[in-house]
Design a protein around this motif. Structure first.
Motif, PDB file in Angstrom:
ATOM      1  N   THR A 157       0.831  -1.206   0.000  1.00 19.41           N
ATOM      2  CA  THR A 157       0.000   0.000   0.000  1.00 19.41           C
ATOM      3  C   THR A 157       0.863   1.252   0.000  1.00 19.41           C
ATOM      4  N   PHE A 158       0.241   2.370  -0.299  1.00 16.58           N
ATOM      5  CA  PHE A 158       0.907   3.666  -0.221  1.00 16.58           C
ATOM      6  C   PHE A 158      -0.129   4.728   0.121  1.00 16.58           C
ATOM      7  N   ARG A 159       0.344   5.890   0.584  1.00 18.95           N
ATOM      8  CA  ARG A 159      -0.546   6.978   1.000  1.00 18.95           C
ATOM      9  C   ARG A 159      -0.185   8.262   0.241  1.00 18.95           C
ATOM     10  N   PRO A 160      -0.905   8.600  -0.809  1.00 15.87           N
ATOM     11  CA  PRO A 160      -0.642   9.850  -1.525  1.00 15.87           C
ATOM     12  C   PRO A 160      -0.983  11.059  -0.652  1.00 15.87           C
ATOM     13  N   VAL A 161      -0.239  12.139  -0.798  1.00 13.50           N
ATOM     14  CA  VAL A 161      -0.487  13.351  -0.023  1.00 13.50           C
ATOM     15  C   VAL A 161      -0.062  14.561  -0.834  1.00 13.50           C
ATOM     16  N   GLU A 162      -0.777  15.652  -0.648  1.00 11.01           N
ATOM     17  CA  GLU A 162      -0.413  16.917  -1.282  1.00 11.01           C
ATOM     18  C   GLU A 162      -0.459  18.017  -0.232  1.00 11.01           C
ATOM     19  N   LEU A 163       0.467  18.981  -0.325  1.00 11.28           N
ATOM     20  CA  LEU A 163       0.595  20.024   0.685  1.00 11.28           C
ATOM     21  C   LEU A 163       0.774  21.394   0.044  1.00 11.28           C
ATOM     22  N   ILE A 164       0.267  22.398   0.732  1.00 15.25           N
ATOM     23  CA  ILE A 164       0.553  23.797   0.427  1.00 15.25           C
ATOM     24  C   ILE A 164       0.988  24.472   1.730  1.00 15.25           C
ATOM     25  N   VAL A 165       2.170  25.056   1.729  1.00 14.06           N
ATOM     26  CA  VAL A 165       2.641  25.847   2.863  1.00 14.06           C
ATOM     27  C   VAL A 165       2.753  27.284   2.381  1.00 14.06           C
ATOM     28  N   GLY A 166       2.045  28.192   3.053  1.00 15.67           N
ATOM     29  CA  GLY A 166       2.007  29.546   2.521  1.00 15.67           C
ATOM     30  C   GLY A 166       1.965  30.635   3.563  1.00 15.67           C
ATOM     31  N   GLY A 167       2.157  31.845   3.081  1.00 21.29           N
ATOM     32  CA  GLY A 167       2.072  33.033   3.912  1.00 21.29           C
ATOM     33  C   GLY A 167       1.360  34.128   3.155  1.00 21.29           C
ATOM     34  N   ALA A 168       0.734  35.042   3.881  1.00 22.92           N
ATOM     35  CA  ALA A 168      -0.032  36.118   3.254  1.00 22.92           C
ATOM     36  C   ALA A 168       0.218  37.425   3.990  1.00 22.92           C
ATOM     37  N   ILE A 169       0.057  38.521   3.260  1.00 19.78           N
ATOM     38  CA  ILE A 169       0.165  39.854   3.847  1.00 19.78           C
ATOM     39  C   ILE A 169      -0.922  40.739   3.270  1.00 19.78           C
ATOM     40  N   GLY A 170      -1.584  41.498   4.128  1.00 22.14           N
ATOM     41  CA  GLY A 170      -2.600  42.451   3.693  1.00 22.14           C
ATOM     42  C   GLY A 170      -2.306  43.819   4.266  1.00 22.14           C
ATOM     43  N   LYS A 171      -2.520  44.849   3.473  1.00 27.92           N
ATOM     44  CA  LYS A 171      -2.183  46.213   3.883  1.00 27.92           C
ATOM     45  C   LYS A 171      -3.326  47.154   3.558  1.00 27.92           C
ATOM     46  N   GLN A 172      -3.708  47.979   4.536  1.00 28.18           N
ATOM     47  CA  GLN A 172      -4.728  48.992   4.338  1.00 28.18           C
ATOM     48  C   GLN A 172      -4.076  50.232   3.736  1.00 28.18           C
ATOM     49  N   ILE A 173      -4.477  50.608   2.507  1.00 24.60           N
ATOM     50  CA  ILE A 173      -3.910  51.775   1.840  1.00 24.60           C
ATOM     51  C   ILE A 173      -4.540  53.057   2.363  1.00 24.60           C
TER      52      ILE A 173
END
Length: 344
Positions: free
Chosen positions: A122-138
């Motif tokens: 058997t095997f275990r498929p996996v997918e990942l997203i590692v992320g960062g975000a920034i928001g700024k009030q103009i």
């Protein structure tokens, strides 16, 4: 500043228009990872409040109210497949509001067999997203934001790596409870593919959404326009061929979608009913999903989604339910809390 943003997103639109064909990689980028979005037909990007998941989906919605908010998300599908996200927000005075997150798709345990059909474990498929975000009030009504994602996919002995960026801008009039936003997402590249001799394009997309809450009624209406970088997103069956009328002998061409059918496929409709400060009810409808997934003879409620949000003193609980067809649906749960509320 408004002119600069208009020119920026116009340039992005021209760039993405040439990237709509071909096979797409890292399709998990298109998943909705929180219950609120799933209950509103997916890709809910048009409300600015304290929900950190909104800031992940659309980084220009990140704001100080999301400071120290942590959220756990999980969605459940058939075959022991589940996917989810862990996210956290942090506000800073100098550079804006930041967020970090991990998204995953767990496909469960699968059988490995040889070409001859011999079981090899058997095997275990996996997918990942590692992320960062920034928001700024103009200024008081205008905000911008961006995400950066690292992408990884492992399917048996095959793996792929990639990276992507999202850019967004939002206009929000708090007094009139009116918001309009534009998002260019999944702009990136597959650094390493499953097979060394190919590189898949990412599911790059431009979205625009408008949201408005009635002043004297508990209804918030949102309309999302998706896949704006590609006009015709209808499915054309390659197996269909022209036929011959047995009576006249005339050739009957394969039926194609009309202008209005192509236009309708770009819109998703979303409604939140704000029962009280503690309870929200939600319903959404995705026309394109219904057209693609509904069973021909029994379409049922395909394309519709439902859910609710419950807000308590120290945490919030959201539930989402989306109907793909009469034989397929998805459930999702989100638990969010502000860590500062737990201090004694």
């Amino acid at each position: 500043m408004k002119t600069t943003l208009l020119l920026f997103f116009s340039s992005i639109s021209i760039l993405l228009h040439s990237q709509t064909g071909g096979t797409k990689g890292f399709q998990l980028l298109d998943l909705s990872f929180n219950a609120r979005s799933i209950s509103l037909a997916g890709d809910f990007i048009s409300v600015m409040d304290n929900d950190i998941n909104m800031g992940i989906s659309n980084p220009s919605l990140l704001n100080p109210e999301m400071n120290k908010v942590i959220s756990f998300n999980s969605s459940f599908q058939a075959g022991n497949i589940n996917y989810g996200m862990l996210s956290y927000g942090k506000n800073t005075k100098k550079i804006g509001t930041l967020a970090g997150y991990i998204k995953y798709v767990n496909y469960g345990k699968m059988q490995r067999t040889s070409v001859a059909g011999v079981n090899e474990g058997t095997f275990r498929p996996v997918e990942l997203i590692v992320g960062g975000a920034i928001g700024k009030q103009i200024n008081e009504r205008l905000s911008v934001g961006a995400n950066i994602n690292l992408l990884y996919s492992q399917l048996e002995t095959y793996n792929a790596f990639g990276g992507s960026l999202d850019f967004a801008g939002t206009y929000y009039n708090k007094d009139k409870e009116f918001l309009v936003t534009i998002l260019a997402k999944n702009i990136g590249y597959q650094f390493k593919s499953y097979l060394n001799d190919s590189r898949d394009l990412l599911p790059t997309e431009i979205q625009m959404a408008v949201s408005y809450k009635l002043k004297h009624a508990p209804f918030r209406f949102s309309i999302l326009a998706h896949n704006l970088n590609k006009w015709d997103i209808t499915y054309n069956d390659p197996n269909l061929k022209p036929t011959i009328d047995p009576l006249t002998g005339d050739t009957i061409p394969v039926k194609t979608s009309s202008f209005f059918e192509k236009l309708a496929n770009h819109f998703t409709y979303q409604l939140e009913i704000l029962i009280s400060k503690n309870i929200d009810l939600r319903v959404g409808f995705d026309y394109n999903r219904r057209k693609e997934l509904a069973l021909a003879e029994r379409s049922g409620m395909a394309g519709f989604s439902f859910g609710a949000g419950f807000h308590f003193a120290k945490f919030s609980l959201d539930y989402g339910f989306v109907i793909f067809s009469r034989s397929g649906f998805n459930n999702a749960i989100t638990l969010s809390t502000n860590l500062s509320k737990w201090k004694s």
